[in-house]
Design an enzyme around this catalytic site. Structure first.
Site, short mmCIF file in Angstrom:
data_model
loop_
_atom_site.label_atom_id
_atom_site.label_comp_id
_atom_site.label_asym_id
_atom_site.label_seq_id
_atom_site.Cartn_x
_atom_site.Cartn_y
_atom_site.Cartn_z
N GLY A 291 0.82 -1.21 0.00
CA GLY A 291 0.00 0.00 0.00
C GLY A 291 0.85 1.25 0.00
O GLY A 291 0.56 2.23 -0.70
N ARG A 292 1.93 1.22 0.77
CA ARG A 292 2.78 2.43 0.87
C ARG A 292 3.52 2.68 -0.43
O ARG A 292 3.84 3.83 -0.75
CB ARG A 292 3.74 2.30 2.06
CG ARG A 292 2.99 2.40 3.36
CD ARG A 292 3.82 2.15 4.59
NE ARG A 292 2.92 2.09 5.74
CZ ARG A 292 3.16 1.43 6.86
NH1 ARG A 292 4.28 0.75 6.98
NH2 ARG A 292 2.29 1.44 7.84
N GLY A 412 -3.22 8.53 7.06
CA GLY A 412 -3.62 7.14 6.75
C GLY A 412 -2.44 6.21 6.54
O GLY A 412 -1.32 6.65 6.30
N GLU A 413 -2.71 4.92 6.65
CA GLU A 413 -1.71 3.85 6.48
C GLU A 413 -0.45 4.11 7.32
O GLU A 413 0.66 3.95 6.86
CB GLU A 413 -1.36 3.64 5.00
CG GLU A 413 -2.51 3.00 4.24
CD GLU A 413 -2.14 2.43 2.88
OE1 GLU A 413 -0.97 2.13 2.65
OE2 GLU A 413 -3.06 2.27 2.06
N GLY A 414 -0.69 4.55 8.56
CA GLY A 414 0.41 4.85 9.48
C GLY A 414 0.67 6.35 9.49
O GLY A 414 1.17 6.89 8.50
#
Ligand SMILES: Cc1cc2nc3c(=O)[nH]c(=O)nc-3n(C[C@H](O)[C@H](O)[C@H](O)COP(=O)(O)OP(=O)(O)OC[C@H]3O[C@@H](n4cnc5c(N)ncnc54)[C@H](O)[C@@H]3O)c2cc1C
Length: 593
Positions: A291-292, A412-414
């Protein structure tokens, strides 16, 4: 041991089990923290394989045509919905199963090729990028990576075409940044055939439109009173699945459906467990690596749009009898956007290539890519906004939407703060363990320890003396390469000094961690830029058009990045940290005053 120390020990043990179980490879970023330049990870600059190039070009051409004709980002924002014809079109072109194997109906693309596709979407519409990422980069990723052949056969064919959609559900009220604190429970039935899931999830992209959700819940650890997180495949037609809120009204990426749902005694067959029981956090971290990477691709696309928009306006808007592009303070912003967009693309490509080459352990690099690209994009959009002046504020231009849309990226995502601390601590663990070996041996010498401590000491000392070689092909980049090598040595020295000075309390010293992580991120970004520039010069020379190549943006990036690195490292000894902490503590102690 007091309660805080016990909690700290528990966190350290959890992190060790999660992140450092099994053999540890020395990847590029971990190498930086040891004073090494692991050149074969980053040089030569990765290229998409010739066999894939043709198919990718064809897909991108088809995608561009479709997006230019059928995608209306302003309307998606206004209606707070991505229309079905857009989803169907993306499915038809293969975007919703780009990296899925061909045997399941996917495109079988590499992550590098997938990033090129997502860059195109990121150029145009952040809602659509996030929708695609939620479905493909994280929603069905656990199935792709950890699914059994039976699970893949059963679920993937409809998911990769977009006939069905996926979502990834980790976040809960008590488990945001602290993802390990998942409270949703999954209790096995007595006959072991099912798990009974109970709990709530919030802020889940695609929750209300997904047919398959990868859900994280706690399962008992056999033979103990502990629980651990496990990943499950859940479908909304399971009795007890309750949609609490389909589309939470929100500020940006308004086209995405961000929802809340509850699972109330939902019976999930054991066949729907994804990956090993109790290893859900490892599954989640691996999924987020993908994702990242696509996050980086979408930010790159958006940064290129910023560059197009700013150049167009600066060349046409006149004030004081001159176009805005004549003013140096405007030029400064344009130049920085160009430099950052170049670096973002290079960093995304290099990081995606780690996944494609099956290298081990690139979690530091994906975290760096996420923080770096999201922070740079925010700056880029803010700068374009400024140059558009009052006109940027009105909704006939895309800038206010882009600003609203981009704000989620840093959360988002961390959240970027959490990832920044993670980068510093995971990176420093290697040299930290070597110092611990030396320290423990000095305190309690033994024959066995002496040899390990000697090796650790030699490593630490060697890295302090040696300037790592940064092997570029082009003569004109040798000076930059030498500077980068010297900065890596300087960085390693600074890391060693911080570890010796602060020892274990460094685990809580986020202001120190931030400088170290920022320096590491810029070292990685500079490396990717240098590698890309080197390969472009080489290619241009081979094609006989070396004179035409314009390297101003890459050159500027390296200069600015090197300057930032020196600044971060200088800040380790020259800072206002005590005063910052005292001021914050004073405010926190007197709420409302
Ligand atoms: C539009 C949108 C879509 C989303 N989609 C999904 C999805 O599809 N799936 C999913 O599972 N989740 C999703 N999320 C959730 C997202 O991942 C979380 O919002 C994010 O992880 C942060 O958690 P939180 O909001 O609870 O913030 P908190 O954990 O409360 O943190 C708030 C802030 O505190 C600071 N902070 C927290 N911890 C630390 C620390 N250790 N050190 C320093 N600072 C710290 C950071 O600045 C952080 O931004 C989505 C969120 C949004 C808004």
């Amino acid at each position: 041991m007091n309660k805080l120390d016990a909690q700290r020990q528990k966190e350290i043990q959890q992190a060790e089990e999660l992140l450092f179980a099994g053999p540890q490879a020395l990847g590029f970023a971990k190498g930086l923290f040891q004073g090494h330049f692991v050149s074969d990870w980053v040089m030569p600059y990765p290229r998409i394989a010739a066999a894939e190039r043709g198919e990718l070009d064809q897909t991108v051409t088809e995608l561009r045509k479709f997006l230019n004709k059928d995608l209306d980002p302003a309307e998606i924002d206004r209606q707070a919905d991505i229309p079905r014809n857009v989803i169907d079109g993306l499915g038809r072109i293969g975007v919703l199963g780009m990296t899925a194997p061909k045997e399941y109906g996917g495109h079988g693309f590499s992550q590098m090729a997938n990033c090129k596709v997502l860059e195109e979407i990121g150029r145009r519409c952040a809602s659509t990028s996030v929708f695609v990422n939620a479905h493909h980069s994280i929603g069905i990723r656990a199935l792709l990576l950890f699914g059994t052949p039976e699970q893949k056969q059963k679920w993937l064919p409809k998911l990769v075409t977009g006939e069905q959609l996926g979502a990834f559900a980790l976040t809960e009220k008590e488990a945001g940044s602290d993802a390990a604190n998942v409270q949703m429970q999954a209790r096995p039935t007595e006959d072991g055939s099912h798990f009974i899931l109970n709990g709530e999830k919030r802020y889940i992209t695609n929750a209300a439109i997904a047919h398959e959700l990868t859900v994280m819940a706690r399962t008992p650890v056999p033979g103990s009173d502990k629980t651990a997180v496990t990943a499950f495949l859940v479908t909304p037609d399971m009795p007890g699945f309750e949609m609490l809120e389909e589309r939470m009204p929100k500020m940006g990426i308004r086209g995405t459906a961000t929802g809340r749902f509850a699972l109330r005694d939902v019976r999930v067959p054991k066949e729907n467990v994804l990956g090993p029981l109790g290893k859900g956090l490892k599954v989640a971290l691996t999924v987020l690596d993908f994702g990242r990477t696509t996050f980086g691709a979408c930010c790159t696309g958006a940064a290129k749009t910023c560059l197009d928009l700013v150049v167009q306006h600066a060349n046409t808007r006149k004030q004081f009898n001159k176009t805005l592009g004549n003013f140096h303070l405007v030029k400064k912003k344009i130049a920085r956007i160009a430099a950052d967009a170049y670096a973002m693309e290079a960093m995304t490509t290099v990081t995606a290539s780690f996944i494609d080459r099956g290298l081990e352990d690139y979690m530091l690099e994906t975290a760096m890519l996420k923080v770096f690209t999201t922070e740079r994009l925010w700056e880029c959009i803010n700068d374009v906004f400024q140059i558009y002046g009052g006109s940027a504020y009105f909704i006939d231009l895309p800038l206010e939407r882009m600003l609203r849309d981009a704000r989620i990226n840093q959360i988002g995502e961390g959240a970027n703060e959490v990832l920044t601390s993670f980068i510093a601590l995971v990176g420093m663990r290697g040299p930290g363990m070597e110092f611990k070996e030396i320290y423990d041996t000095m305190m309690k010498p033994s024959r066995d320890r002496m040899s390990k401590a000697w090796a650790a000491g030699r490593n630490r000392l060697g890295a302090t003396i040696r300037i790592p070689d940064v092997p570029v092909q082009s003569e004109q980049l040798r000076d930059h390469a030498r500077q980068l090598g010297r900065l890596i040595r300087h960085f390693n020295f600074a890391v060693n000094r911080a570890l010796i000075t602060y020892r274990e309390p460094i685990l809580d010293m986020q202001l120190v961690q931030e400088r170290i992580a920022n320096a590491a991120m810029d070292l990685f970004a500079s490396t990717c830029v240098l590698s890309r520039q080197d390969s472009e010069i080489h290619l241009a020379r081979r094609n006989g058009d070396a004179a035409a190549a314009d390297h101003a943006a890459a050159d500027l990036f390296l200069r600015q990045s090197f300057r930032r690195i020196r600044g971060f490292l200088a800040g380790l000894t020259d800072n206002d940290d005590k005063s910052v902490l005292a001021t914050a503590n004073s405010c926190l102690a007197k709420p409302g005053s």
